[in-house]
Design a protein around this motif. Structure first.
Motif, PDB file in Angstrom:
ATOM      1  N   PRO A  65      49.611  64.632 -30.359  1.00 29.65           N
ATOM      2  CA  PRO A  65      49.720  63.241 -30.826  1.00 29.65           C
ATOM      3  C   PRO A  65      49.750  63.160 -32.353  1.00 29.65           C
ATOM      4  N   ARG A  85      56.015  49.924 -34.677  1.00 28.55           N
ATOM      5  CA  ARG A  85      55.613  50.856 -33.623  1.00 28.55           C
ATOM      6  C   ARG A  85      54.264  51.484 -33.986  1.00 28.55           C
ATOM      7  N   SER A 133      51.520  48.983 -33.242  1.00 30.69           N
ATOM      8  CA  SER A 133      51.067  48.823 -31.864  1.00 30.69           C
ATOM      9  C   SER A 133      50.271  50.040 -31.392  1.00 30.69           C
ATOM     10  N   ARG A 134      50.649  51.247 -31.870  1.00 32.14           N
ATOM     11  CA  ARG A 134      49.884  52.439 -31.490  1.00 32.14           C
ATOM     12  C   ARG A 134      48.486  52.423 -32.110  1.00 32.14           C
ATOM     13  N   SER A 171      46.007  50.425 -30.212  1.00 27.52           N
ATOM     14  CA  SER A 171      45.449  51.119 -29.045  1.00 27.52           C
ATOM     15  C   SER A 171      44.355  52.084 -29.475  1.00 27.52           C
ATOM     16  N   ARG A 172      44.656  52.834 -30.530  1.00 22.78           N
ATOM     17  CA  ARG A 172      43.654  53.819 -30.988  1.00 22.78           C
ATOM     18  C   ARG A 172      42.388  53.146 -31.479  1.00 22.78           C
ATOM     19  N   GLY A 224      38.809  45.711 -15.174  1.00 19.21           N
ATOM     20  CA  GLY A 224      40.240  45.493 -15.375  1.00 19.21           C
ATOM     21  C   GLY A 224      40.530  44.053 -15.757  1.00 19.21           C
ATOM     22  N   ILE A 274      53.361  39.900 -30.584  1.00 19.30           N
ATOM     23  CA  ILE A 274      52.308  39.401 -29.687  1.00 19.30           C
ATOM     24  C   ILE A 274      51.572  40.583 -29.076  1.00 19.30           C
ATOM     25  N   ARG A 275      50.260  40.533 -29.141  1.00 20.81           N
ATOM     26  CA  ARG A 275      49.482  41.584 -28.505  1.00 20.81           C
ATOM     27  C   ARG A 275      48.442  40.940 -27.579  1.00 20.81           C
ATOM     28  N   LEU A 326      39.140  54.414 -22.115  1.00 22.89           N
ATOM     29  CA  LEU A 326      39.788  53.107 -22.186  1.00 22.89           C
ATOM     30  C   LEU A 326      40.594  52.845 -20.917  1.00 22.89           C
ATOM     31  N   PRO A 327      40.690  51.580 -20.521  1.00 20.85           N
ATOM     32  CA  PRO A 327      41.486  51.279 -19.336  1.00 20.85           C
ATOM     33  C   PRO A 327      42.960  51.630 -19.562  1.00 20.85           C
ATOM     34  N   ARG A 363      46.692  50.793 -19.670  1.00 22.23           N
ATOM     35  CA  ARG A 363      47.424  49.531 -19.896  1.00 22.23           C
ATOM     36  C   ARG A 363      48.770  49.577 -19.196  1.00 22.23           C
ATOM     37  N   MET A 390      42.330  48.552 -14.459  1.00 29.10           N
ATOM     38  CA  MET A 390      43.383  48.640 -15.485  1.00 29.10           C
ATOM     39  C   MET A 390      43.606  47.278 -16.149  1.00 29.10           C
ATOM     40  N   GLU A 429      52.898  45.837 -26.870  1.00 30.50           N
ATOM     41  CA  GLU A 429      51.640  45.993 -26.136  1.00 30.50           C
ATOM     42  C   GLU A 429      51.204  47.446 -26.069  1.00 30.50           C
ATOM     43  N   ASP A 430      52.088  48.366 -26.465  1.00 26.00           N
ATOM     44  CA  ASP A 430      51.808  49.801 -26.418  1.00 26.00           C
ATOM     45  C   ASP A 430      51.193  50.202 -25.067  1.00 26.00           C
ATOM     46  N   ALA A 480      59.812  54.521 -28.258  1.00 27.24           N
ATOM     47  CA  ALA A 480      58.735  54.343 -27.273  1.00 27.24           C
ATOM     48  C   ALA A 480      59.027  55.159 -26.020  1.00 27.24           C
ATOM     49  N   ASP A 538      57.618  57.661 -24.976  1.00 28.32           N
ATOM     50  CA  ASP A 538      56.429  58.167 -24.273  1.00 28.32           C
ATOM     51  C   ASP A 538      55.846  57.146 -23.292  1.00 28.32           C
ATOM     52  N   THR A 539      56.494  55.993 -23.152  1.00 23.29           N
ATOM     53  CA  THR A 539      56.069  55.031 -22.133  1.00 23.29           C
ATOM     54  C   THR A 539      56.484  55.564 -20.753  1.00 23.29           C
ATOM     55  N   PRO A 562      46.480  62.634 -24.034  1.00 27.15           N
ATOM     56  CA  PRO A 562      46.252  61.638 -25.090  1.00 27.15           C
ATOM     57  C   PRO A 562      47.507  61.444 -25.944  1.00 27.15           C
ATOM     58  N   ARG A 563      47.655  60.273 -26.528  1.00 34.76           N
ATOM     59  CA  ARG A 563      48.801  60.045 -27.387  1.00 34.76           C
ATOM     60  C   ARG A 563      48.415  59.232 -28.626  1.00 34.76           C
TER      61      ARG A 563
END
Lengths: 323, 135
Positions: free
Chosen positions: A2, A18, A21-22, A25-26, A93, A113-114, B3-4, B6, B33, B54-55, B84, B86-87, B134-135
């Motif tokens: 990664p 991009r 958005s990553r 998540s992290r 969930g 939007i997230r 983490l859940p 997504r 999830m 939304e990644d 993207a 890796d989706t 992991p990513r």
């Protein structure tokens, strides 16, 4: 392998969505590398106007956000949206459905939007919502709207985290006694009454205005006693578009009052204080779970049998946290 | 605490049946999830934009209309264009047997067709995310 968070931050600063958005998540994990990247992002952020939007479920928050964003976009400002929905207390969930009401915005490159789940945090904000705001701020969005989970009456954290707080009420959801209760109504910088195409909306607007007039501090004043801001009530209709322009003008005026007076500095200090406490609390909580989870299991039996009490037990556990 | 997972669940094109995808959404939620649902009648571009912002770990496309051989290649290409790749893309719904291999060849990781049980859907998605790492 990664990509490293530091590389992502470098890409973020060049405007790479991009990477944004990553990083969001992290940001949800608490490892050291991520935390130091988040620090760099926080220090780079600070230009955007952060708008918090809250209100009871069904008051029309998501629909209002989509109208607001569409209209703000007309003057070229880029808008980020953090939309928060609740996690299931049982499975953890979530179904995040705010996007469904924002489909008009998906193809606009100037909108991001997230969706986020509350994931056990109370107060209407998701734990990583504010780091997501920093990320959108750093990548270049001008206005960032945080739409909280539909809150009840006491979830007021959004006001501690945003520059301008909108509280949305809808007609027909309660009488004037609801309006004088403490809590969510007190945190508004601007009150919005949605669904103003409905005939009973005037009643809601009047109730709110009376509630505001009953307050002793009708206007927020500066040190010299000069009134700087009076909380307005704006009626909007996402159906007809009525009031949306007025709401944006009011928001911009609120931002300007803060940017040009002592109110702004005070608010920024309060936000900084809140975020520091909140971050420390999160770190403490995760550390507590990590290092005591097994030991809690050892004592719950005793506590359930009332041979031990939760006060003594948690005090002991806190002392044993390994940092 | 991990983490859940997504997931973005999407209905693309002229397909108005979303009972199934809503059942899947609920199933995945109950498995812990985070599920984002796009609503009906989305274009591939809209779906990919949402997946990027939304990644998500997984993009689940629900198709009952028979348009999978038109829509899936578009989605795969757009994901690549948007950095993207890796989706993880999975397809659910009704797909004739002869299209399964072509879909896998274009990068669809899993096909969860009409007889797949909820339990199996959860297990296969969890496995796909685990395999990706992991990513």
């Amino acid at each position: 392998m990664p990509i490293s968070s530091a590389d992502l931050v470098a890409r973020l600063k060049k405007g790479d969505l991009r990477a944004a958005s990553r990083l969001m998540s992290r940001a949800e994990s608490n490892d050291d590398e991520t935390l130091s990247s988040l620090g760099a992002i926080y220090r780079a952020a600070g230009r955007a106007h952060i708008v918090g939007l809250t209100g009871v479920p069904g008051s029309g928050k998501s629909t209002l956000v989509s109208k607001l964003v569409e209209t703000i976009r007309k003057d070229g400002r880029r808008v980020g949206v953090i939309a928060i929905d609740p996690s299931s207390p049982f499975s953890g969930g979530a179904i995040l459905g705010d996007r469904i009401r924002m489909t008009n915005l998906v193809m606009d490159e100037g909108v991001f939007i997230r969706s986020m789940a509350t994931r056990g945090s109370t107060g209407g904000l998701a734990r990583s919502a504010l780091t997501a705001v920093d990320i959108l701020d750093t990548v270049g969005f001008d206005v960032i709207i945080i739409e909280t989970v539909g809150v009840g009456q006491d979830e007021v954290e959004i006001a501690k985290a945003s520059h301008s707080t909108l509280v949305v009420s809808a007609p027909g959801l309660g009488d004037d006694v609801q309006a004088i209760k403490a809590g969510i109504l007190e945190i508004a910088d601007i009150h919005v009454v949605s669904k103003c195409d409905r005939s009973d909306s005037n009643r809601t607007i009047t109730d709110l205005k009376i509630m505001l007039a009953m307050g002793v501090n009708i206007a927020i004043k500066d040190r010299g006693g000069k009134p700087l801001w009076q909380v307005p009530v704006v009626g909007t209709s996402s159906e007809t578009g009525e009031g949306i322009d007025t709401l944006i003008a009011t928001l911009d005026r609120h931002r300007d009052v803060h940017r040009t007076t002592e109110l702004g500095e005070e608010r920024l200090r309060n936000i900084a204080e809140y975020r520091t406490f909140k971050t420390a609390e999160d770190l403490l909580r995760s550390q507590f779970y990590k290092s005591t989870n097994k030991r809690i299991q050892d004592v719950v039996e005793q506590i359930a049998r009332r041979e031990l009490d939760p006060f003594t037990a948690s005090n002991d556990l806190l002392k044993k946290i390994a940092f | 605490m991990s983490l859940p997972i997504r997931v973005l669940l999407a209905k693309v094109g002229l397909d108005g049946h979303d009972r199934g995808v809503k059942v899947v959404a609920r199933t995945l939620r109950d498995a812990g999830m985070d599920v984002i649902y796009t609503g009906l009648h989305r274009t591939p571009e809209e779906v990919v934009n949402a997946a990027v912002q939304e990644d998500v770990d997984i993009l689940g496309v629900s198709l009952l209309s028979g348009a999978h051989m038109t829509i899936c290649p578009k989605i795969m290409r757009l994901l690549k264009d948007k950095d993207a790749e890796d989706t993880i893309v999975v397809v659910g719904g009704v797909v004739p047997d002869e299209d399964v291999i072509p879909l896998r060849d274009m990068g669809v990781k899993e096909l969860l067709l009409q007889d797949t049980t909820p339990k199996e859907i959860v297990a296969r998605l969890e496995k796909l995310v685990q395999e990706r790492g992991p990513r």
